[in-house]
Scaffold this motif. Structure first.
Motif, PDB file in Angstrom:
ATOM      1  N   ASN A 199      -2.052  -8.207  -6.907  1.00  0.00           N
ATOM      2  CA  ASN A 199      -1.317  -9.862  -6.118  1.00  0.00           C
ATOM      3  C   ASN A 199      -2.742 -11.044  -6.093  1.00  0.00           C
ATOM      4  N   GLY A 200      -2.371 -11.406  -7.457  1.00  0.00           N
ATOM      5  CA  GLY A 200      -2.696 -12.198  -7.734  1.00  0.00           C
ATOM      6  C   GLY A 200      -4.669 -12.019  -7.792  1.00  0.00           C
ATOM      7  N   GLU A 201      -5.036 -10.937  -7.417  1.00  0.00           N
ATOM      8  CA  GLU A 201      -6.697 -10.823  -7.703  1.00  0.00           C
ATOM      9  C   GLU A 201      -7.420 -10.073  -9.045  1.00  0.00           C
ATOM     10  N   HIS A 202      -8.565 -10.419  -9.243  1.00  0.00           N
ATOM     11  CA  HIS A 202      -9.146  -9.575 -10.255  1.00  0.00           C
ATOM     12  C   HIS A 202     -10.154  -8.919  -9.950  1.00  0.00           C
ATOM     13  N   MET A 203      -9.619  -7.314  -9.503  1.00  0.00           N
ATOM     14  CA  MET A 203     -10.550  -6.260  -9.258  1.00  0.00           C
ATOM     15  C   MET A 203     -10.617  -6.065  -7.839  1.00  0.00           C
ATOM     16  N   PRO A 204      -9.583  -6.979  -7.124  1.00  0.00           N
ATOM     17  CA  PRO A 204     -10.014  -7.324  -4.997  1.00  0.00           C
ATOM     18  C   PRO A 204     -10.456  -5.356  -5.143  1.00  0.00           C
ATOM     19  N   GLU A 205     -10.704  -5.834  -3.702  1.00  0.00           N
ATOM     20  CA  GLU A 205     -11.218  -4.326  -2.590  1.00  0.00           C
ATOM     21  C   GLU A 205     -10.309  -4.267  -2.286  1.00  0.00           C
ATOM     22  N   ILE A 206      -9.283  -2.882  -1.596  1.00  0.00           N
ATOM     23  CA  ILE A 206      -8.781  -2.829  -0.826  1.00  0.00           C
ATOM     24  C   ILE A 206      -8.753  -1.511   0.134  1.00  0.00           C
ATOM     25  N   ALA A 207      -9.680  -2.192   2.015  1.00  0.00           N
ATOM     26  CA  ALA A 207      -9.884  -1.627   2.982  1.00  0.00           C
ATOM     27  C   ALA A 207      -8.371  -0.389   3.408  1.00  0.00           C
ATOM     28  N   ALA A 208      -9.500   0.636   3.352  1.00  0.00           N
ATOM     29  CA  ALA A 208      -8.823   2.073   3.606  1.00  0.00           C
ATOM     30  C   ALA A 208     -10.127   3.303   4.987  1.00  0.00           C
ATOM     31  N   THR A 209      -8.821   3.268   5.258  1.00  0.00           N
ATOM     32  CA  THR A 209      -9.740   4.818   6.508  1.00  0.00           C
ATOM     33  C   THR A 209      -9.720   5.465   6.284  1.00  0.00           C
ATOM     34  N   PRO A 210     -11.061   6.129   5.841  1.00  0.00           N
ATOM     35  CA  PRO A 210     -10.452   7.746   5.314  1.00  0.00           C
ATOM     36  C   PRO A 210     -10.127   8.538   5.952  1.00  0.00           C
ATOM     37  N   GLY A 211      -9.914   9.599   5.764  1.00  0.00           N
ATOM     38  CA  GLY A 211      -8.501  10.119   5.750  1.00  0.00           C
ATOM     39  C   GLY A 211      -7.489  10.406   6.608  1.00  0.00           C
ATOM     40  N   ARG A 212      -7.335   8.785   6.780  1.00  0.00           N
ATOM     41  CA  ARG A 212      -6.238   8.512   6.751  1.00  0.00           C
ATOM     42  C   ARG A 212      -4.765   8.311   5.501  1.00  0.00           C
ATOM     43  N   TRP A 213      -3.349   9.066   5.859  1.00  0.00           N
ATOM     44  CA  TRP A 213      -2.426   8.522   4.891  1.00  0.00           C
ATOM     45  C   TRP A 213      -2.334   6.453   5.032  1.00  0.00           C
ATOM     46  N   GLN A 214      -2.113   6.084   3.447  1.00  0.00           N
ATOM     47  CA  GLN A 214      -1.739   4.467   3.363  1.00  0.00           C
ATOM     48  C   GLN A 214      -0.083   5.059   2.793  1.00  0.00           C
ATOM     49  N   ARG A 215       0.580   3.686   2.873  1.00  0.00           N
ATOM     50  CA  ARG A 215       1.660   4.183   1.528  1.00  0.00           C
ATOM     51  C   ARG A 215       1.617   3.026   0.815  1.00  0.00           C
ATOM     52  N   TRP A 216       1.073   2.962  -0.749  1.00  0.00           N
ATOM     53  CA  TRP A 216       1.029   2.496  -1.497  1.00  0.00           C
ATOM     54  C   TRP A 216       2.208   1.536  -2.644  1.00  0.00           C
ATOM     55  N   ARG A 217       3.368   0.697  -2.250  1.00  0.00           N
ATOM     56  CA  ARG A 217       4.334   0.541  -2.708  1.00  0.00           C
ATOM     57  C   ARG A 217       3.424  -0.574  -4.669  1.00  0.00           C
TER      58      ARG A 217
END
Length: 496
Positions: A199-217
């Protein structure tokens, strides 16, 4: 992590303007000259529904560079990578040429039964594809799911869009120098590193909730192999369950995977769950770190993913046990500057088929990412199934990448779209050099051919030349002769 802006269809229509333009950005303290769609890196995400009309006014805002060695370096067009729509104008015709300062109005309608999924848009002008796509001109194109069509755990999951782009600065600089382009550059000069951006960034940080599913496209909006391989995408220490590939759902969800080897141009939808609170997980491509997942402090519990199979459209019916129509099994060898030993020509047909045929291709990719426009293909033979690749899966972009040294057999059925279908190596510097071809699909015929041949325009050309010559001879008697030529696919649609 940066999230691209989004534009969605309304009332059955997505009507947007997309501009291709040169831009200057700063990444990791480096000044870079790149290309953008609508001035952002990546371009805005477009969201559309099956049955909607897609209307894009494409404006090529690149200047005509006086020192360019090749006229096509500032020319462009768009490709709707993954859409099952016609390949002729005003739809997804990549033979179209939009000159610098020009524009073209694209318009197409998605069929009501179009598979929902993750796709993308990028320039596809033969001769400048590597420079413009490698220079970062790309955006996500999502075909949304109908309400109630997905399992609850998938439908309710947080969506994370990752547009992965490969800024290979040294290689891009070499191509720019060869073509006389001055719009792609980096400073300071020297040996800048290759950058895999999300998404235009070098080594970005992706936020997530532990134990919760995310759908990554995940879209690998790529133009070359990464370290002579695919984007070997993984999230270390987190659970990954494959949902879809190349904008098409798999039939045996959930499928546990350790990594997603996504070839240049390919996509993968993956359900991701990271377990521990207040933790950092590495997002990698092989040995290369490309990002992080940072989990919050409070964990939650999620149910297990239930088994699910999608309703498949007509153009994705299972063909594993269906033989090819008579004469419709052909071989396709992808090479560095040709397909089947023939460099690309707008006047040469690689293979021929017809509507309603079951088409079989034995594709020797040889480490090249093979991409086919508007008809996806099913993997039916030629390798052993692994976690990411199963026989029976559907793709529009595929690279064997060590799975097999033998040609991979694929099949697809030509259901309702006729005309010219492009296919090519998605190492776009190879495509620019000639590793591209097209097949013709006859709306009325009943025979296939595997032999490359010139387009059947001979009689028309002979008549046109004879008439023109006769006219000129007659007019020459009176002291003048007019001669005018037109090219119907050139929207040189430059400024008046």
């Amino acid at each position: 992590m940066r999230v691209p802006s989004s534009v969605s269809s309304s009332g059955g229509l997505l009507d947007v303007v997309l501009t291709l333009e040169a831009a200057s950005v700063v990444i990791d303290s480096m000044d870079l000259g790149i290309f953008t769609l609508n001035g952002t890196l990546p371009g805005p995400t477009l969201r559309i529904k099956p049955g909607d009309r897609l209307r894009i006014r494409f404006q090529n805002l690149l200047p005509a560079q006086p020192n360019a060695r090749f006229g096509y370096v500032d020319e462009s067009n768009l490709h709707f990578h993954g859409l099952h729509v016609p390949g002729d104008l005003p739809s997804d015709d990549t033979k179209l040429v939009v000159g610098p300062g020009g524009e073209f109005q694209y318009e197409t309608v998605l069929p009501e039964y179009h598979m929902p999924g993750t796709n993308w848009i990028h320039p596809h002008r033969h001769g400048s594809s590597a420079l413009q796509v490698g220079g970062a001109a790309a955006l996500a194109l999502i075909v949304d799911d109908a309400p109630g069509s997905l399992p609850e755990e998938v439908a309710n999951a947080e969506e994370v869009l990752l547009v992965v782009q490969d800024l290979a600065l040294q290689e891009l600089s070499r191509i720019a120098q060869q073509s006389g382009d001055s719009l792609v550059w980096s400073a300071p000069a020297g040996n800048p590193p290759d950058l895999l951006l999300i998404n235009g960034e070098h080594m970005p940080e992706i936020a997530a909730t532990p134990g919760r599913w995310q759908r990554w496209r995940v879209i690998f909006a790529g133009w070359r192999n990464v370290g002579r391989s695919a984007l070997n995408f993984a999230v270390d220490g987190c659970t990954m369950q494959l949902l879809a590939k190349d904008g098409m759902y798999i039939s045996d969800f959930p499928r546990s995977i350790q990594l997603a080897p996504i070839p240049a141009g390919g996509r993968a939808d993956v359900m991701v769950k990271c377990p521990s609170p207040s933790s950092r997980y590495r997002v990698t491509s092989g040995e290369t770190l490309i990002g992080f997942v940072d989990t919050s402090a409070v964990p939650v519990s999620s149910s297990e993913l239930s088994s699910w199979s999608p309703v498949l459209p007509d153009y994705m019916q299972d063909l594993q046990t269906t033989p090819a129509s008579e004469g419709c099994s052909c071989e396709t060898e992808v090479e560095e500057a040709s397909i089947n030993g023939v460099p690309f020509s707008e006047d040469t047909v690689l293979h021929e088929t017809f509507l309603g045929a079951v088409v079989e291709r034995k594709i020797d990719t040889g480490g090249h990412p093979y991409h086919q426009h508007f008809y996806p293909f099913q993997l039916v033979d030629g390798f052993r199934s692994e976690d990411f690749f199963h026989l029976g899966d559907w793709h529009d972009t595929f690279m064997s990448d060590g799975l097999t040294r033998e040609p991979v057999t694929v099949r697809y059925k030509t259901t309702f779209i006729a005309g010219e279908m492009m296919l090519h190596c998605h190492r776009l510097d190879h495509e620019d050099r000639g590793s591209m071809a097209f097949e013709t699909i006859s709306p009325t015929g009943s025979a296939c051919s595997c032999s490359a041949r010139a387009l059947d325009t001979g009689n028309i050309v002979i008549i046109a030349v004879a008439v023109s010559a006769a006219v000129c001879v007659v007019i020459a008697v009176f002291g003048f002769c007019f001669w005018r030529r037109r090219s119907p696919r050139r929207a040189d649609v430059g400024p008046e």
